[in-house]
Design a protein around this motif. Structure first.
Motif, PDB file in Angstrom:
ATOM      1  N   ASN A   2       0.738  -0.981   0.029  1.00 40.74           N
ATOM      2  CA  ASN A   2       0.170   0.010   0.076  1.00 40.74           C
ATOM      3  C   ASN A   2       0.864   1.451   0.125  1.00 40.74           C
ATOM      4  O   ASN A   2       2.350   1.152   0.121  1.00 40.74           O
ATOM      5  N   ARG A   3       0.221   2.408  -0.003  1.00 40.76           N
ATOM      6  CA  ARG A   3       0.877   3.674  -0.419  1.00 40.76           C
ATOM      7  C   ARG A   3       0.772   4.539   0.783  1.00 40.76           C
ATOM      8  O   ARG A   3       0.886   5.925   0.691  1.00 40.76           O
ATOM      9  N   LEU A   4       0.248   4.069   1.837  1.00 37.35           N
ATOM     10  CA  LEU A   4      -0.004   4.945   3.093  1.00 37.35           C
ATOM     11  C   LEU A   4       1.242   5.615   3.539  1.00 37.35           C
ATOM     12  O   LEU A   4       1.115   6.918   4.085  1.00 37.35           O
ATOM     13  N   LYS A   5       2.276   5.155   3.846  1.00 42.27           N
ATOM     14  CA  LYS A   5       3.511   5.725   4.043  1.00 42.27           C
ATOM     15  C   LYS A   5       3.862   6.959   3.185  1.00 42.27           C
ATOM     16  O   LYS A   5       4.210   8.020   3.612  1.00 42.27           O
ATOM     17  N   LEU A   6       3.803   6.740   1.870  1.00 46.63           N
ATOM     18  CA  LEU A   6       3.893   7.652   1.117  1.00 46.63           C
ATOM     19  C   LEU A   6       3.233   8.921   1.261  1.00 46.63           C
ATOM     20  O   LEU A   6       3.494  10.171   1.334  1.00 46.63           O
ATOM     21  N   LEU A   7       1.832   8.606   1.056  1.00 45.89           N
ATOM     22  CA  LEU A   7       0.757   9.663   1.213  1.00 45.89           C
ATOM     23  C   LEU A   7       1.059  10.217   2.866  1.00 45.89           C
ATOM     24  O   LEU A   7       0.911  11.560   2.742  1.00 45.89           O
ATOM     25  N   ARG A   8       1.223   9.566   3.800  1.00 47.34           N
ATOM     26  CA  ARG A   8       1.474  10.405   5.052  1.00 47.34           C
ATOM     27  C   ARG A   8       2.841  11.195   5.137  1.00 47.34           C
ATOM     28  O   ARG A   8       2.778  12.367   5.655  1.00 47.34           O
ATOM     29  N   GLU A   9       3.693  10.632   4.427  1.00 44.37           N
ATOM     30  CA  GLU A   9       4.896  11.618   4.372  1.00 44.37           C
ATOM     31  C   GLU A   9       4.959  12.695   3.683  1.00 44.37           C
ATOM     32  O   GLU A   9       5.572  13.779   3.722  1.00 44.37           O
ATOM     33  N   GLU A  10       4.170  12.802   2.411  1.00 46.11           N
ATOM     34  CA  GLU A  10       3.679  14.084   1.642  1.00 46.11           C
ATOM     35  C   GLU A  10       3.217  15.052   2.263  1.00 46.11           C
ATOM     36  O   GLU A  10       3.614  16.142   1.992  1.00 46.11           O
ATOM     37  N   LYS A  11       2.186  14.605   3.493  1.00 43.80           N
ATOM     38  CA  LYS A  11       1.785  15.617   4.147  1.00 43.80           C
ATOM     39  C   LYS A  11       2.624  15.948   5.421  1.00 43.80           C
ATOM     40  O   LYS A  11       1.781  16.514   6.201  1.00 43.80           O
ATOM     41  N   ASN A  12       3.705  15.471   5.385  1.00 45.01           N
ATOM     42  CA  ASN A  12       4.360  15.815   6.654  1.00 45.01           C
ATOM     43  C   ASN A  12       3.571  15.248   7.971  1.00 45.01           C
ATOM     44  O   ASN A  12       3.732  16.007   8.976  1.00 45.01           O
ATOM     45  N   LEU A  13       2.997  14.234   8.117  1.00 45.03           N
ATOM     46  CA  LEU A  13       2.289  13.525   9.174  1.00 45.03           C
ATOM     47  C   LEU A  13       3.083  12.533   9.775  1.00 45.03           C
ATOM     48  O   LEU A  13       3.874  11.816   9.169  1.00 45.03           O
ATOM     49  N   LEU A  14       2.858  12.434  11.024  1.00 43.48           N
ATOM     50  CA  LEU A  14       3.271  11.344  11.787  1.00 43.48           C
ATOM     51  C   LEU A  14       2.279  10.073  11.659  1.00 43.48           C
ATOM     52  O   LEU A  14       1.228  10.063  11.561  1.00 43.48           O
ATOM     53  N   GLN A  15       2.864   8.920  12.096  1.00 40.43           N
ATOM     54  CA  GLN A  15       2.074   7.733  12.253  1.00 40.43           C
ATOM     55  C   GLN A  15       1.080   8.072  13.334  1.00 40.43           C
ATOM     56  O   GLN A  15      -0.023   7.644  13.325  1.00 40.43           O
ATOM     57  N   SER A  16       1.287   8.893  14.469  1.00 41.01           N
ATOM     58  CA  SER A  16       0.594   9.196  15.328  1.00 41.01           C
ATOM     59  C   SER A  16      -0.784   9.953  14.835  1.00 41.01           C
ATOM     60  O   SER A  16      -1.923   9.914  15.432  1.00 41.01           O
ATOM     61  N   ASP A  17      -0.403  10.740  13.918  1.00 41.53           N
ATOM     62  CA  ASP A  17      -1.503  11.686  13.250  1.00 41.53           C
ATOM     63  C   ASP A  17      -2.534  10.697  12.635  1.00 41.53           C
ATOM     64  O   ASP A  17      -3.781  11.002  12.686  1.00 41.53           O
ATOM     65  N   ILE A  18      -2.025   9.683  12.111  1.00 41.62           N
ATOM     66  CA  ILE A  18      -2.695   9.057  11.263  1.00 41.62           C
ATOM     67  C   ILE A  18      -3.703   8.132  12.210  1.00 41.62           C
ATOM     68  O   ILE A  18      -4.694   7.720  12.074  1.00 41.62           O
TER      69      ILE A  18
END
Length: 115
Positions: A2-18
């Motif tokens: 999946n691309r969850l990490k890519l999308l999260r990092e594009e928005k400069n979000l942490l795993q805790s944010d998601i």
């Protein structure tokens, strides 16, 4: 994959944010990103809405992020007809092809969600 990490990092979000968005721990997000756990369907839908992408994009089944912003290169469409059979298509015809392609892809996405 999946691309969850890519999308999260594009928005400069942490795993805790998601994790807060989904109501799960940051560790669970890490497992989803690394493929150690499958992302539950309801989370995939929430993530697709949040990131404004298709569920297929998140799951790596499509490279089309969002059918709303889809641009069709009508100059490269090959439908098995010889260029000798017709004249150059007009800008209006290119627009019609693009609108129809978007319609078909949206319909396909709707049908997939209803299954």
């Amino acid at each position: 994959m999946n691309r969850l990490k890519l999308l999260r990092e594009e928005k400069n979000l942490l795993q805790s944010d998601i994790g807060k968005l989904l109501g799960v721990t940051p560790n669970a997000i890490g497992y989803y990103e690394n493929g150690k756990r499958d992302i539950p369907t309801e989370y995939i839908i929430k993530l697709a809405e949040f990131f404004e992408v298709t569920t297929d994009y998140i799951l790596g089944k499509s490279d089309i992020r969002n059918t709303e912003n889809l641009v069709i290169d009508t100059d490269k469409i090959n439908i098995g007809l010889s260029a000798k059979d017709y004249t150059e298509i007009t800008d209006s015809q290119k627009k019609q092809i693009e609108e129809f392609a978007k319609f078909v892809l949206k319909d396909n996405l709707k049908n997939k969600k209803n299954k």
